[in-house]
Write an enzyme that holds these catalytic residues in place. Structure first.
Site, short mmCIF file in Angstrom:
data_model
loop_
_atom_site.label_atom_id
_atom_site.label_comp_id
_atom_site.label_asym_id
_atom_site.label_seq_id
_atom_site.Cartn_x
_atom_site.Cartn_y
_atom_site.Cartn_z
N TYR A 75 44.27 20.98 25.82
CA TYR A 75 44.11 21.53 27.18
C TYR A 75 45.44 21.69 27.91
CZ TYR A 75 39.20 21.16 26.35
OH TYR A 75 37.95 21.35 25.81
N GLY A 76 46.17 20.57 28.02
CA GLY A 76 47.43 20.65 28.77
C GLY A 76 48.40 21.61 28.13
N GLY A 170 41.09 19.10 21.19
CA GLY A 170 39.76 18.54 21.43
C GLY A 170 38.70 19.58 21.75
N ASN A 174 34.65 18.96 20.91
CA ASN A 174 33.97 18.26 22.00
C ASN A 174 32.66 18.93 22.38
OD1 ASN A 174 34.54 20.24 23.98
ND2 ASN A 174 36.52 19.29 24.46
N GLY A 175 31.91 18.21 23.24
CA GLY A 175 30.59 18.68 23.65
C GLY A 175 30.64 19.74 24.73
N VAL A 305 55.27 17.50 14.93
CA VAL A 305 56.56 17.08 15.48
C VAL A 305 56.71 15.58 15.22
CG1 VAL A 305 57.96 16.87 17.56
CG2 VAL A 305 56.53 18.89 17.21
N GLU A 416 25.88 10.51 30.27
CA GLU A 416 25.49 11.78 29.67
C GLU A 416 24.28 11.54 28.77
OE1 GLU A 416 28.88 13.07 27.41
OE2 GLU A 416 27.62 13.73 25.76
N HIS A 501 37.31 9.69 24.94
CA HIS A 501 38.10 10.11 26.10
C HIS A 501 39.35 9.26 26.29
CE1 HIS A 501 34.02 11.50 28.05
NE2 HIS A 501 34.37 12.26 27.04
N ASN A 539 33.56 13.26 32.20
CA ASN A 539 34.23 13.83 31.02
C ASN A 539 35.53 14.51 31.49
OD1 ASN A 539 31.26 14.05 31.25
ND2 ASN A 539 31.40 14.18 29.05
N PHE A 541 38.06 16.88 30.45
CA PHE A 541 38.95 18.02 30.18
C PHE A 541 39.17 18.96 31.36
CE2 PHE A 541 35.25 20.20 27.85
CZ PHE A 541 35.15 21.29 28.69
P1 FAE Z 1 44.03 17.29 22.85
O1 FAE Z 1 42.93 18.23 23.20
O2 FAE Z 1 43.69 16.02 22.18
O3 FAE Z 1 45.05 18.11 21.94
C1 FAE Z 1 46.20 17.53 21.38
C2 FAE Z 1 46.63 18.40 20.21
O4 FAE Z 1 47.93 18.01 19.80
C3 FAE Z 1 45.74 18.30 18.99
O5 FAE Z 1 45.38 19.59 18.54
C4 FAE Z 1 46.62 17.58 17.95
O6 FAE Z 1 46.35 18.00 16.61
C5 FAE Z 1 48.01 17.99 18.38
N1 FAE Z 1 49.06 17.04 18.03
C6 FAE Z 1 49.05 15.70 18.17
N2 FAE Z 1 50.22 15.15 17.78
C7 FAE Z 1 51.00 16.21 17.41
C8 FAE Z 1 52.33 16.30 16.90
N3 FAE Z 1 53.09 15.20 16.74
N4 FAE Z 1 52.81 17.52 16.56
C9 FAE Z 1 52.05 18.63 16.72
N5 FAE Z 1 50.77 18.59 17.19
C10 FAE Z 1 50.27 17.39 17.54
O7 FAE Z 1 44.91 16.97 24.11
N6 FAE Z 1 35.82 15.95 27.19
C11 FAE Z 1 35.12 16.59 28.13
O8 FAE Z 1 35.62 16.83 29.24
N7 FAE Z 1 33.83 17.01 27.88
C12 FAE Z 1 33.20 16.74 26.69
O9 FAE Z 1 32.04 17.14 26.50
C13 FAE Z 1 33.93 16.04 25.70
N8 FAE Z 1 33.35 15.72 24.51
C14 FAE Z 1 34.13 15.16 23.52
C15 FAE Z 1 33.57 14.97 22.25
C16 FAE Z 1 34.38 14.54 21.20
C17 FAE Z 1 33.77 14.34 19.83
C18 FAE Z 1 35.75 14.28 21.42
C19 FAE Z 1 36.64 13.82 20.30
C20 FAE Z 1 36.30 14.44 22.68
C21 FAE Z 1 35.50 14.88 23.73
N9 FAE Z 1 36.02 15.10 25.00
C22 FAE Z 1 35.28 15.69 25.98
C23 FAE Z 1 37.42 14.71 25.32
C24 FAE Z 1 38.38 15.91 25.37
O10 FAE Z 1 38.20 16.75 24.26
C25 FAE Z 1 39.81 15.37 25.46
O11 FAE Z 1 39.90 14.59 26.63
C26 FAE Z 1 40.84 16.49 25.50
O12 FAE Z 1 40.76 17.29 24.35
C27 FAE Z 1 42.26 15.94 25.65
O13 FAE Z 1 43.11 17.04 25.91
P2 FAE Z 1 44.67 16.96 25.70
O14 FAE Z 1 45.25 18.20 26.28
O15 FAE Z 1 45.17 15.67 26.18
#
Ligand code: FAE
Length: 567
Positions: A75-76, A170, A174-175, A305, A416, A501, A539, A541
């Site tokens: 997301y970020g 994510g 995610n859901g 990285v 939820e 989360h 949640n 995101f």
């Molecule tokens: P994130 O989405 O985790 O992305 C980080 C990315 O960086 C990933 O693609 C990694 O592969 C990549 N990465 C990591 N390290 C490196 C590196 N060293 N070099 C290159 N790439 C790298 O970050 N949240 C909701 O609001 N609603 C929901 O319904 C919900 N359901 C969920 C269900 C599941 C099963 C899961 C796992 C999470 C759920 N979440 C939900 C949480 C949400 O997806 C999560 O908070 C966000 O995705 C976090 O966003 P970020 O931008 O922090």
């Protein structure tokens, strides 16, 4: 800054997954160009993807040096990539996972939850689903081939963390629940952020860009696929609790077509944690498509990285490991940049920064790095229903309802109502409770191995279990029901050892300034869930996205654009 949502809509027929729905989410010319680039790259098996750019643009990103690099594509990171691209900044996005846009031999991009295969998990020999047994039987998880699958479960001593891997982070797994936090809680968690600006500008902007929409309540009331949620709703009401509909980025118009048999099934075919083949507006279809559509953003996949250093000129050099489908290292390269945006998630961003600080590569980073971590109070639990109250063998994988007891004086909970799309009648009502657990953990690096450690003890989740139990005890009492003790591999009713989360590690205003600029080193920014200190009450995101919109807008205006003009 130009909002992509205000750009001219394209006139040609868009791909189904980008079709505007009743939410008013609009396909823009940028999305279309970007989505086309993503599809073409996937079809060609490329791991470096960019939309057409002018010769001048290409030379500005000469060699492996870019004005801006974004690490990760969640997301970020996606917000940063789009806003940098719109501002005309040549930007490289580095993502360690795959681009999920190419069908495998079975004609599908992702596998479903009932028959998971190697596409499900990130280099594991066996799937590790959150609900890992039924009637204590080990029938949920499967042996799989090691592969860069889409879901990872990262194990620390007493907590494991689910994260998405691939272009979109994510958002792929995610859901899709797209919830804006209660303003009072947001102000408590992030007191330094102007909530008026967030609720007036950035939350609405994030929701529009993400394509948030809501289920039609008549459809919800009639669909066989939401019997489970209607039952849990009625049982909550029997206990005097209120429920709320929860918006989502899954296209509910598409879901209705699935049910009518007019569209290929995804939510209604048990797809979610290992990816959705249709219907979900994951980031590759929203922010990232628009980012690539600017013609300024290049995306490289299967690039992790490993190390960040700062040169005498203040620029950053990244060591990047390129892997193949077997996980073998294909190459190690260096990329340099002036502005570095870290969007690798709570775990990824914190690990990179701790390594840089502790190895002396970025010695000025804050001693508070690694702190303020929490699992957003996540606790999962199941209740056993009476045989005369079936939950239904058909269940949509997309949750749309929650029990909202956040105003409870002692035990605030937002629970939820989660589906359990097993294809059979299970009699289970499942919940992912978000609680206001004040406990915090911290990350550090193991001095012997250099690996990331999380200092979080199981008993720190006791307040969260107490809160979830207080709520579900009331539901059980009112409906003369009991907990299920057979779902989490042992006899526990409450799963308190994993979370979806992860939040914190690089808390806003503590390890960074008020806009995500890392303390101690210029032009270095955290833009993701690592900024939120442990809890957001819903949640996360939408909050991660909105906060990134706010922070990146400030950084662009004050740091990046003046630099480009030579100011
Ligand atoms: P994130 O989405 O985790 O992305 C980080 C990315 O960086 C990933 O693609 C990694 O592969 C990549 N990465 C990591 N390290 C490196 C590196 N060293 N070099 C290159 N790439 C790298 O970050 N949240 C909701 O609001 N609603 C929901 O319904 C919900 N359901 C969920 C269900 C599941 C099963 C899961 C796992 C999470 C759920 N979440 C939900 C949480 C949400 O997806 C999560 O908070 C966000 O995705 C976090 O966003 P970020 O931008 O922090």
């Amino acid at each position: 800054m130009v909002l992509a949502g205000r750009s001219r809509p394209v006139s040609s027929t868009p791909p189904a997954s980008l079709t505007p729905s009743r939410s008013g989410a609009r396909l823009t010319r940028r999305h279309f160009i970007g989505a086309t680039a993503l599809q073409a790259a996937a079809a060609a098996g490329l791991t470096s993807i960019s939309a057409p750019a002018s010769a001048a643009d290409r030379s500005a990103a000469s060699g492996d040096s870019f004005p801006a690099v974004v690490v990760g594509s969640g997301y970020g990171a996606s917000v940063a990539a789009l806003r940098l691209g719109e501002a005309g900044v040549n930007t490289l996005v580095l993502e360690m996972g795959r681009l999920w846009d190419e069908a495998a031999a079975d004609g599908r991009i992702f596998c479903d939850m009932i028959n998971p295969d190697r596409r499900s998990m990130w280099f594991k020999d066996r799937t590790e689903a959150p609900l890992d047994s039924l009637l204590w039987l080990d029938i949920v998880n499967r042996d799989i081939e090691r592969y860069p699958g889409v879901l990872d479960r990262v194990h620390f001593g007493e907590m494991s963390v689910y994260v998405g891997r691939g272009v979109g982070g994510g958002s792929l797994v995610n859901g899709g629940m797209a919830v804006t936090p209660a303003r009072g809680h947001f102000e408590k968690v992030l007191p330094g952020v102007d909530s008026g600006e967030m609720y007036g500008t950035y939350f609405p902007r994030a929701r529009a860009m993400l394509g948030v929409n809501s289920i039609d309540t008549d459809y919800f009331g009639d669909s066989d696929y939401y019997r489970f949620a209607r039952l849990a709703r009625d049982q909550a009401h029997n206990a005097g609790l209120s429920t709320v509909y929860v918006p989502n980025v899954y296209d509910f118009g598409y879901m209705e077509r699935e049910e009518r048999g007019d569209a290929a099934k995804s939510a209604l075919a048990g797809e979610v944690i290992y990816g959705n083949n249709h219907g979900k507006r994951s980031l590759d279809k929203s922010y990232l498509a628009a980012a690539l559509g600017t013609g300024k953003v290049t995306l490289r996949t299967m690039r992790q990285v490993e190390r960040i250093e700062q040169g005498a000129d203040g620029g950053y050099t990244l060591t990047v490991k390129e892997i193949d489908e077997n996980g073998s290292v294909v190459a190690r390269t260096e990329v340099s940049c002036t502005h570095l945006f870290l969007g690798a998630g709570s775990l990824g961003t914190t690990e990179l920064l701790l390594r840089a600080r502790d190895t002396g590569a970025l010695p000025g980073l804050s001693p508070d790095l690694g702190t303020g971590w929490g699992p957003n109070g996540n606790i999962m639990a199941g209740r056993a229903n009476h045989p005369w109250n079936p939950t239904g063998s058909k269940q949509s994988s997309i949750p749309v309802l929650a029990i909202d007891d956040w105003n409870h004086p002692a035990h605030p909970v937002f629970a939820e109502i989660a589906p359990l799309p097993a294809g059979i009648e299970t009699g289970i009502s499942l919940y992912l409770a978000i609680t206001d657990n004040p406990e915090r953990g911290s990350f550090s690096l193991d001095p012997a191995t250099g690996e990331l450690r999380l200092d979080w003890r199981r008993e720190q989740n006791a307040p969260a279990v107490t809160a979830a139990k207080s709520l579900l005890d009331r539901v059980n009492r009112a409906n003369r029901t009991e907990y299920r003790y057979d779902l989490f591999g042992d006899d526990r009713a409450f799963a308190d050892d994993f979370c979806y989360h992860p939040l914190g590690g690089c808390p806003l205003g503590v390890a960074t300034d008020g806009y995500g600029r890392l303390r101690g080193h210029r032009n270095l920014y955290a833009v993701d869930s690592s900024l939120i200190p442990g809890s957001i009450g819903v949640n996360p995101f939408v909050t991660i996205t909105a906060l990134a919109e706010r922070n990146v807008a400030r950084v662009l205006a004050e740091d990046v654009v003046p630099g480009l003009r030579g100011a």
